[in-house]
Motif scaffolding. Structure first.
Motif, PDB file in Angstrom:
ATOM      1  N   MET B 297      31.866  31.580 -40.983  1.00  0.00           N
ATOM      2  CA  MET B 297      33.102  32.105 -40.405  1.00  0.00           C
ATOM      3  C   MET B 297      33.461  33.463 -41.015  1.00  0.00           C
ATOM      4  O   MET B 297      33.852  34.386 -40.312  1.00  0.00           O
ATOM      5  CB  MET B 297      34.242  31.101 -40.613  1.00  0.00           C
ATOM      6  CG  MET B 297      34.053  29.820 -39.808  1.00  0.00           C
ATOM      7  SD  MET B 297      35.509  28.743 -39.731  1.00  0.00           S
ATOM      8  CE  MET B 297      35.684  28.249 -41.431  1.00  0.00           C
ATOM      9  N   ARG B 298      33.280  33.581 -42.307  1.00  0.00           N
ATOM     10  CA  ARG B 298      33.575  34.863 -42.952  1.00  0.00           C
ATOM     11  C   ARG B 298      32.721  35.965 -42.356  1.00  0.00           C
ATOM     12  O   ARG B 298      33.181  37.067 -42.114  1.00  0.00           O
ATOM     13  CB  ARG B 298      33.288  34.786 -44.457  1.00  0.00           C
ATOM     14  CG  ARG B 298      34.333  34.035 -45.248  1.00  0.00           C
ATOM     15  CD  ARG B 298      34.155  34.283 -46.748  1.00  0.00           C
ATOM     16  NE  ARG B 298      34.693  33.152 -47.511  1.00  0.00           N
ATOM     17  CZ  ARG B 298      33.951  32.223 -48.090  1.00  0.00           C
ATOM     18  NH1 ARG B 298      32.622  32.272 -48.015  1.00  0.00           N
ATOM     19  NH2 ARG B 298      34.528  31.243 -48.749  1.00  0.00           N
ATOM     20  N   GLY B 299      31.455  35.668 -42.149  1.00  0.00           N
ATOM     21  CA  GLY B 299      30.538  36.678 -41.638  1.00  0.00           C
ATOM     22  C   GLY B 299      30.577  36.843 -40.133  1.00  0.00           C
ATOM     23  O   GLY B 299      29.783  37.574 -39.572  1.00  0.00           O
ATOM     24  N   ARG B 300      31.488  36.135 -39.479  1.00  0.00           N
ATOM     25  CA  ARG B 300      31.607  36.208 -38.014  1.00  0.00           C
ATOM     26  C   ARG B 300      30.288  35.876 -37.328  1.00  0.00           C
ATOM     27  O   ARG B 300      29.933  36.493 -36.321  1.00  0.00           O
ATOM     28  CB  ARG B 300      32.056  37.596 -37.555  1.00  0.00           C
ATOM     29  CG  ARG B 300      33.287  38.126 -38.241  1.00  0.00           C
ATOM     30  CD  ARG B 300      34.543  37.673 -37.568  1.00  0.00           C
ATOM     31  NE  ARG B 300      35.656  37.826 -38.517  1.00  0.00           N
ATOM     32  CZ  ARG B 300      36.930  37.676 -38.170  1.00  0.00           C
ATOM     33  NH1 ARG B 300      37.245  37.376 -36.932  1.00  0.00           N
ATOM     34  NH2 ARG B 300      37.879  37.797 -39.070  1.00  0.00           N
ATOM     35  N   LEU B 301      29.567  34.963 -37.925  1.00  0.00           N
ATOM     36  CA  LEU B 301      28.339  34.528 -37.263  1.00  0.00           C
ATOM     37  C   LEU B 301      28.668  33.562 -36.124  1.00  0.00           C
ATOM     38  O   LEU B 301      27.834  33.294 -35.265  1.00  0.00           O
ATOM     39  CB  LEU B 301      27.420  33.842 -38.275  1.00  0.00           C
ATOM     40  CG  LEU B 301      26.973  34.740 -39.439  1.00  0.00           C
ATOM     41  CD1 LEU B 301      26.155  33.954 -40.455  1.00  0.00           C
ATOM     42  CD2 LEU B 301      26.167  35.924 -38.910  1.00  0.00           C
ATOM     43  N   ILE B 302      29.866  33.035 -36.144  1.00  0.00           N
ATOM     44  CA  ILE B 302      30.345  32.175 -35.067  1.00  0.00           C
ATOM     45  C   ILE B 302      31.777  32.591 -34.744  1.00  0.00           C
ATOM     46  O   ILE B 302      32.453  33.219 -35.557  1.00  0.00           O
ATOM     47  CB  ILE B 302      30.359  30.679 -35.475  1.00  0.00           C
ATOM     48  CG1 ILE B 302      31.224  30.487 -36.737  1.00  0.00           C
ATOM     49  CG2 ILE B 302      28.945  30.178 -35.736  1.00  0.00           C
ATOM     50  CD1 ILE B 302      31.363  29.043 -37.181  1.00  0.00           C
TER      51      ILE B 302
END
Lengths: 318, 318
Positions: B297-302
């Motif tokens: 979530m932090r990395g905006r992978l999703i």
DNA sequence: ACTCTGACTGAATATTTGCCCGTCTAATTG
DNA sequence: CAATTAGACGGGCAAATATTCAGTCAGAGT
């Protein structure tokens, strides 16, 4: 008050939780009780609360679901003791296979009984198709009796001789009615009906444990007209008198009351009698028949109906 | 063959009838047996068939306050476009039924659209369980594409082949990826990806209207290790490089940045690309996965998450 | 023709659920 | 403050439901 509200919501919340654990997670009420830290009985109450508060919604993802709904609505609206709705084939809305199978299933169930039964039959394409769907059976304990004559006025056999066809398939004693459908006059009709054989058959029909009939419309496409039982003039006269349908050639108006005089004076068929305890089931499909079916139901000429989805929809919207 | 199909559908029809009578009309199984003309046991079997075939849908129409709150908090905190939280079963915190149903509902909504869609899928137990919850449907308008290879390096098929399972259930065109999950080297990976079929599939995945993936942790219990895709030494190296989780075998660190080199050089899966307009939804449950989910979530992978209550609590307290 | 397999059935049985009822608690009222 | 009462609780029991088991049957494959 705020505490009351909180308690209320928390109670519903628990109910939702219990309902979820029960219906979705598949827990037993015992397990729910443990997990929520309440007694088994309380858990049961929570689950039933969730149901009664309409928190759990159940529906069926299958075309049949619609049919079940329609049949319940029809039964409720028209006070039918039984009602079955077959799925319509959207490509062939007039197809009889669906209702025929349903009706055949119904008839088969009757026939499977060891207790001797008298089964009375009308005529019609739908009924004929239903009988064709019956499996071969051996039912010597039952009797199958015709509700109406199997001759044209000139002595030719009528089409759709359902009684013989059915008796053939299920090996039961059967009583076709050796009469014309219409006598030439009221006098002739009474005379014919006094024959001992005919008298017995009519009596048998009166005692029938279950009756299956078709419903005909009145007008240009009426089976009675098309098959040559009544003339175009008679049809006109019937329409003028308010006729919308017929069952075993007894013609009735839109409230299901038999038309006085005209062809009804000469109908040799058994009287239409419906007692609440004995099923009188109509098998009828098609837009053309909607008015006739409605009338028959209003007049309590039948107490059961087997039809298809499309027809059922129309019956409910009219 | 057609008769087998007919028998099959008529059996399902009966199941649907029984299910309807039971869940909607509130009949007892005894009554259903009488109405359908079968034995009580058979009625019971029909009802349970209706359940196991997913014909009956149960849905709780009550926002369980805690779950709603958690999902809102998660969406706010991590900027998710969508977030759903299923109630946890306290005794079986790892149980997938809740999230699987939620995810299946989500997927079903997608599939119901008439507008053709491309649906991309990863792998994993949660995703597999979700697909199992899908009802039978007919969706030839959609395409289902795999995000990653379906082979071990030695050519054996991978477990959890979600794409095929799903396509099976919903009758859609599907594109499994005929590749190993990891190539043996970066060169081999590039070579493999240049095959026309593979190239097309990767392109399709890039265009996906919606993507569902699982999230794996890294460590002793990592799916990648347990299922034999990476060795213990590689795992150690990954951990040393800061790895905490993986999506479709792309390994990332605690801020959600892909690890440079190591196994990521050899991953044959489609690239992780998230555009805000296209949902990329992770289905992930369990304490072990908390760090991996946080990182993703932090990395905006999703940009979407389906999880359960217990996991959600942990995500918010870390 | 034969066996074998797998699916289905009904009977018996075990489990689960729904409901009644006596008891208890807490709130309201005179 | 005592009496009354509404509502919840849990025990117990009958009804309903699920499961197991052994027997039957149709179809596939020797």
């Amino acid at each position: 008050m705020s505490s009351a509200g909180d308690q209320e919501t928390s109670r519903l919340d628990d109910a939702a939780r219990a309902g979820w654990l029960y219906y979705v997670a598949g827990n037993t009420q015992d397990e729910i009780a443990r997990k929520l830290g309440v007694s088994r009985q309380s858990a049961q109450r929570l689950v039933s609360l969730a149901v009664s508060e309409k928190l759990v919604k159940v529906w069926l993802d299958h075309p049949i679901a619609r049919c079940m709904e329609l049949s319940r609505d029809l039964a409720d609206r028209f006070g039918l003791a039984s009602c079955q709705v077959a799925p319509s084939d959207p490509d062939a809305p007039a197809a009889l296979t669906g209702v025929a199978q349903l009706a055949a299933g119904d008839i088969e169930r009757m026939l499977k009984s060891d207790h001797p039964k008298i089964i009375a039959l009308g005529t019609g394409r739908a009924l004929r198709a239903s009988v064709e769907q019956l499996p071969k059976m051996d039912c010597p304990q039952h009797r199958i009796v015709s509700l109406l004559g199997n001759m044209m006025s000139d002595g030719a056999a009528t089409p759709y001789n359902v009684v013989i066809r059915m008796a053939d398939r299920v090996n039961a004693r059967h009583y076709p009615m050796p009469l014309p459908v219409f006598a030439r006059s009221m006098e002739e009709k009474l005379l014919l009906q006094q024959q001992e054989a005919v008298h017995n058959i009519l009596e048998l029909a009166r005692q029938a444990d279950v009756t299956y009939v078709g419903i005909g419309n009145i007008g240009d496409t009426a089976p009675l007209l098309v098959d040559g039982f009544v003339s175009r003039e008679e049809t006109r006269a019937l329409i003028k008198a308010g006729a919308v349908g017929e069952i075993t050639s007894w013609v009735f108006d839109r409230s299901g009351r038999l038309i006085d005089g005209l062809t009804n004076d000469r109908v040799a068929s058994a009287n239409l009698e419906v007692s609440p305890a004995k099923p009188v089931i109509a098998i009828a499909v098609g837009m053309l028949k909607v008015d006739a079916i409605l009338a028959a139901m209003r007049g309590r000429l039948i107490n059961g109906l087997i039809t298809d989805e499309a027809t059922a929809e129309h019956l409910l919207t009219h």
